[in-house]
Design an enzyme around this catalytic site. Structure first.
Site, PDB file in Angstrom:
ATOM      1  N   ALA A   1       4.958 -43.743  54.728  1.00 18.93           N
ATOM      2  CA  ALA A   1       4.211 -42.513  55.005  1.00 18.93           C
ATOM      3  C   ALA A   1       4.919 -41.465  55.858  1.00 18.93           C
ATOM      4  CB  ALA A   1       2.876 -42.862  55.648  1.00 18.93           C
TER       5      ALA A   1
ATOM      6  N   PRO B   1       7.403 -38.555  57.143  1.00 23.35           N
ATOM      7  CA  PRO B   1       6.775 -38.005  58.351  1.00 23.35           C
ATOM      8  C   PRO B   1       5.302 -37.646  58.199  1.00 23.35           C
ATOM      9  CG  PRO B   1       8.075 -36.320  57.247  1.00 23.35           C
ATOM     10  CD  PRO B   1       8.296 -37.590  56.477  1.00 23.35           C
ATOM     11  N   GLY B   2       4.734 -37.772  57.000  1.00 27.02           N
ATOM     12  CA  GLY B   2       3.288 -37.603  56.926  1.00 27.02           C
ATOM     13  C   GLY B   2       2.807 -36.510  55.993  1.00 27.02           C
ATOM     14  N   GLY B   3       3.693 -35.954  55.175  1.00 31.44           N
ATOM     15  CA  GLY B   3       3.278 -34.900  54.241  1.00 31.44           C
ATOM     16  C   GLY B   3       2.171 -35.393  53.319  1.00 31.44           C
ATOM     17  N   LYS B   4       2.445 -36.498  52.647  1.00 27.54           N
ATOM     18  CA  LYS B   4       1.435 -37.001  51.698  1.00 27.54           C
ATOM     19  C   LYS B   4       0.264 -37.613  52.452  1.00 27.54           C
ATOM     20  CE  LYS B   4       4.601 -37.283  47.872  1.00 27.54           C
ATOM     21  NZ  LYS B   4       5.853 -37.031  48.630  1.00 27.54           N
TER      22      LYS B   4
ATOM     23  N   GLU C   1       4.427 -46.901  58.276  1.00 24.08           N
ATOM     24  CA  GLU C   1       5.857 -46.579  58.255  1.00 24.08           C
ATOM     25  C   GLU C   1       6.624 -47.741  58.866  1.00 24.08           C
ATOM     26  OE1 GLU C   1       7.961 -44.270  56.953  1.00 24.08           O
ATOM     27  OE2 GLU C   1       9.521 -45.467  57.915  1.00 24.08           O
TER      28      GLU C   1
ATOM     29  N   CYS D   1      11.830 -38.659  45.129  1.00 20.72           N
ATOM     30  CA  CYS D   1      12.328 -37.289  44.972  1.00 20.72           C
ATOM     31  C   CYS D   1      13.690 -37.362  44.276  1.00 20.72           C
ATOM     32  CB  CYS D   1      12.354 -36.534  46.300  1.00 20.72           C
ATOM     33  SG  CYS D   1      13.319 -37.319  47.573  1.00 20.72           S
TER      34      CYS D   1
END
Ligand code: SAM
Length: 479
Positions: free
Chosen positions: A140, A142-145, A163, A261
């Protein structure tokens, strides 16, 4: 092929870079894409390789996702808005990349700077999941999703954001606290722990896997330097291992979202077939509009020459049914104290006090969703939890003080504290953890706001204020 590459870089030199991003990404002009990478893409793009490689040399697209906790506020960043990211409700393109660090509203959690392609997760969830779900975001930071999932679930669901890398889990926790929904537990555990301690517990698991980072080439010079075919193969092995290890915690019929990505089939389609054939899952199609430019193979590809966003692959599955076993919850009562000091005062700081369970450890008191109390207590007792819901108060010395994450929480009742509105220089000074002076302001705990959005607390003791902004979160860069 090598002849093509020479021509490609000659053409590249002639490209027009007269754009605002140019100076922030000088390596785009200097760096060459790895030759093996371009070779490996010839099968993926037999006729479009030139356009693909050119797009990888262009500046990255800038986009943000707004936080509904700041709805109705004067978000200046919106003035730069260059249209909505079409597969989202809250995602916006910006015409240029502002100095985000110097915008107090970023630190107040009013928006998250996120690649537009990654926001496709919202579209996937909207079509396949009820908000009253229990979701694991396994990789997870740095937390975007994670912040996107937290927004989707709102007050109906629960997110466990995990994480495994220690240096990264605290940034994840920071971003979750700034987002402020209180519906999230941040953990720091290996994927296999979820299968063994929470079998069949999750309605949805998101695996945004560590990958070779091809989709980051436009943003991150290191991704170009570190790319190799061997690394791609190593990443595929690791992705399969992560999925296998965590597979047992997903409910039968549960939703799996797998993403990377990257563009290469090894880390994408091949892993997707592994999920379907070896782990046992049905591929799920998601409706897409042709004008979005997203390409469906076995999964969804975001190619930079077709989509306004960075490189991404996302595939969606439903776990096939297996005999159901319900998890046995064993509460470790030693770590969860029943008694909460000053509970009624703490509850008076909340807009919806009945929605929250409150727990007190030696130093901290936290609020977390009452609806999921049993599950969260269980997770707290046997996982490495970095944060649970949001903080209410903490002991500083022997005196209780409001916790910073209270000021970030959507359910925070601001009117319970005296408020001081800051101008931009004072707000930045506060966010740098500098000592600020507030003349003619009341003594005691004060809530500081910028553009009427809470930034955090301070304790005014007359001739100066004790800055209560978390030291680890302070702005360090002199931008
Ligand atoms: N989902 C994140 C977001 O949207 O902000 C990005 C996640 S990043 C692509 C992948 C994450 O997986 C990294 O934070 C990395 O530390 C973590 N990771 C690395 N090795 C891992 C492993 N063996 N198991 C689980 N996670 C791992």
């Amino acid at each position: 092929m090598r002849f093509f590459i020479t021509i490609f870089f000659c053409n590249f030199a002639a490209l027009n870079f007269d754009q605002p991003h140019q100076t922030q990404y000088p390596f785009l002009i200097e760096k060459m894409l790895p030759v093996d990478f371009i070779d490996s893409m010839t099968d993926v793009f037999p006729t479009e390789l030139d356009a693909f490689c050119r797009a990888l040399r262009e500046p990255p697209v800038v986009s943000i996702r707004l936080n509904d906790k700041c709805a109705g506020s004067d978000l200046e960043v919106m003035r730069d808005s260059d249209g909505r990211v079409p597969w989202t409700t809250d995602g916006y393109y910006l015409t240029h990349r502002p100095a985000f660090t110097l915008d107090p509203l970023l630190h107040a959690g009013c928006y998250y700077v996120q690649d537009a392609s990654s926001m496709f997760l919202e579209h996937v969830l909207r079509h396949n999941l009820q908000p009253q779900s229990v979701v694991l975001d396994l990789c997870a930071a740095p937390g975007g999703k994670a912040t996107l999932i937290s927004r989707f679930l709102g007050e109906q669901g629960l997110l466990v954001a995990n994480e495994v890398v220690r240096q990264r889990v605290f940034v994840l926790s920071e971003n979750i606290q700034k987002w402020g929904n209180g519906n999230t537990v941040v953990t720091h555990n290996q994927p296999a722990v979820f299968s063994s301690l929470l079998p069949y517990a999750f309605d949805c698991m998101v695996v945004d896997a560590p990958c070779s980072g091809e989709g980051m080439f436009r943003k991150d010079e290191k991704a170009v330097d570190e790319w190799s075919l061997d690394n791609v193969k190593m990443c595929q092995q690791r992705q399969k291992q992560i999925l296998t290890d965590a597979w047992g915690c997903l409910k039968p019929g549960g939703l799996l979202v797998y993403s990377t990505c990257t563009f290469n089939p090894l880390e994408n389609e091949q892993v997707a077939h592994f999920i379907a054939d070896e782990l046992g899952a049905e591929y799920v199609s998601v409706p897409i509009e042709p004008q979005w430019g997203i390409q469906e193979t076995y999964g969804y590809h975001f190619y930079p020459h077709k989509v306004r966003g960075e490189g991404l692959y996302m595939a969606v599955f439903r776990k096939r049914s297996v005999p159901f076993l319900s998890p046995k919850l064993k509460l470790d009562k030693r770590r969860i104290s029943g008694k909460v000091e000053q509970e009624s005062l703490l509850r008076s700081w909340l807009k919806n006090p009945d929605k929250w369970a409150i727990r007190q450890t030696e130093r901290f008191t936290n609020a977390y969703p009452a609806k999921f109390k049993e599950l969260i207590d269980y997770i707290s007792s046997c996982f490495t939890c970095i944060s649970v819901g949001f903080g209410l108060s903490e002991l500083r010395g022997r005196m209780p003080a409001p916790q910073h994450s209270l000021s970030m929480a959507k359910d925070f009742r601001q009117e319970m504290f005296k408020t001081v509105e800051l101008d931009l220089p004072t707000a930045l000074s506060y966010l740098r953890c500098e000592a600020i002076v507030l003349d003619q302001c009341p003594i005691g705990f004060l809530l500081l706001t910028y553009k009427n959005i809470p930034l955090g607390f301070t304790k005014n003791i007359g001739n100066h204020c004790n800055n209560l902004y978390p030291k680890e979160w302070r702005i360090r860069k002199a931008e």
